[in-house]
Design an enzyme around this catalytic site. Sequence first.
Site, PDB file in Angstrom:
ATOM      1  N   GLN A  70     -17.225 -31.160  18.686  1.00 20.59           N
ATOM      2  CA  GLN A  70     -18.584 -32.218  18.311  1.00 20.59           C
ATOM      3  C   GLN A  70     -17.815 -33.837  17.291  1.00 20.59           C
ATOM      4  OE1 GLN A  70     -21.622 -32.557  19.847  1.00 20.59           O
ATOM      5  NE2 GLN A  70     -20.459 -29.885  20.593  1.00 20.59           N
ATOM      6  N   SER A  71     -16.101 -33.736  17.476  1.00 18.28           N
ATOM      7  CA  SER A  71     -15.992 -35.078  17.106  1.00 18.28           C
ATOM      8  C   SER A  71     -16.763 -36.210  17.460  1.00 18.28           C
ATOM      9  CB  SER A  71     -14.600 -35.305  16.648  1.00 18.28           C
ATOM     10  OG  SER A  71     -14.076 -36.535  16.924  1.00 18.28           O
ATOM     11  N   ASN A  72     -17.424 -36.974  15.775  1.00 20.61           N
ATOM     12  CA  ASN A  72     -18.083 -37.997  16.609  1.00 20.61           C
ATOM     13  C   ASN A  72     -16.791 -39.242  16.561  1.00 20.61           C
ATOM     14  OD1 ASN A  72     -20.842 -37.186  15.575  1.00 20.61           O
ATOM     15  ND2 ASN A  72     -19.946 -37.543  13.471  1.00 20.61           N
ATOM     16  N   ALA A  95     -14.251 -39.325  18.440  1.00 17.12           N
ATOM     17  CA  ALA A  95     -13.613 -38.670  19.772  1.00 17.12           C
ATOM     18  C   ALA A  95     -14.372 -39.331  20.454  1.00 17.12           C
ATOM     19  CB  ALA A  95     -14.053 -37.073  19.933  1.00 17.12           C
TER      20      ALA A  95
END
Length: 365
Positions: free
Chosen positions: A82-84, A86
């Site tokens: 759930q990388s911001n 990314a």
Amino acid sequence: MADIPEPLASIPFYPIRYDKPSPIHVFGSQRQWPCNVHIKREDQSSPAVCCGNKYRKLEYVIPDLQRATPAVTTIVTEGGLQSNHAAQTAGVAAMLGMECVLLLDEKAGGLSTAASPEAFRSAGNQQIYKLLGADIRVGRGPQDKGTVLRQLTADGKVPYFIPSGASTHPLGGLGYARCAFEIVAQEKEMSLPGTGRYDYIFVACGSGSTIGGLAAGFRLHGKLASQANSQSKLPERQLVGVMVMDKPGFEKQVEVIARTAAAKVGLSGDHMHIHNVRLVGDFVHPGYGVFDEKIEGTVQRFLREDQVLLDPVYSGKAARSMSEWIDSGLLAEDSRQHGHQEISKVNVLFIHTGGQTVLSAYAKA
């Protein structure tokens, strides 16, 4: 607007954010805190998707990839499920008309404790990645980016790799070095008591370039103010980085980022140190990306009292840590040790780094 000094002002920069500073306003107004607390809304700094702190870093990375020869076709980056970072990188790739490959580690984040693993794998930033057309590659652990880059090259692509959070990229710290001057400019327009500036700045720390860049920027500002004799002797500004994961050697990583940024903006090693950077791990556990009841309570409280939506991974933990510092009296004691006479005249700035788009991934049945 902030007055950006040379050589920082001449370093190539690709604006993604609005052409005005991200807003600052009172925070925790119903908490009856003894000090003065404000929040800087990096989550409202840009019209671009998933607005947050990573855009400041990418604004300096973009000109570098645009100068590459042959021309870059594909941006590759890495992060948790759930990388911001990314999401913002995928947004930048779409903005530039490039392809984007996301190397995501499903073990890095809250999947194992999520109320709904299915939602965690499909909602939140996962939806954003797909809508932006990113090539999502999920692995159980860090992926071999070298192999991915070689395969893309063999397929006729020209890849450009951006490390997690853009933090260890040579230009990764410059965005928040610039932000330091923005904060100084905003301070001058406010009627802050005491020192007339923010004495403590709290921010979440995941990969280190937000706080490392701030350290370099404030150090440069202090040097320039000293040379101009425009700054009286004040207690040293304290930068408090709230760690969101257990990361051995993290202090060294922050120092390297700060020194790398400092060198690029004209600060010699003698002028750059991070003595005023405090990395606190009070709320590292129960783990990175784990949305437990205490963090949920913090997010809920600030949403109800201030109408400010925090995220569960970064700003939620950082706000909880800041609240503990203030409520326990630790901030009052620490400020006295650093030369502040009255807690009522101590000014605190909380930096909201964005990331609210992950919330739906933590949905409960």
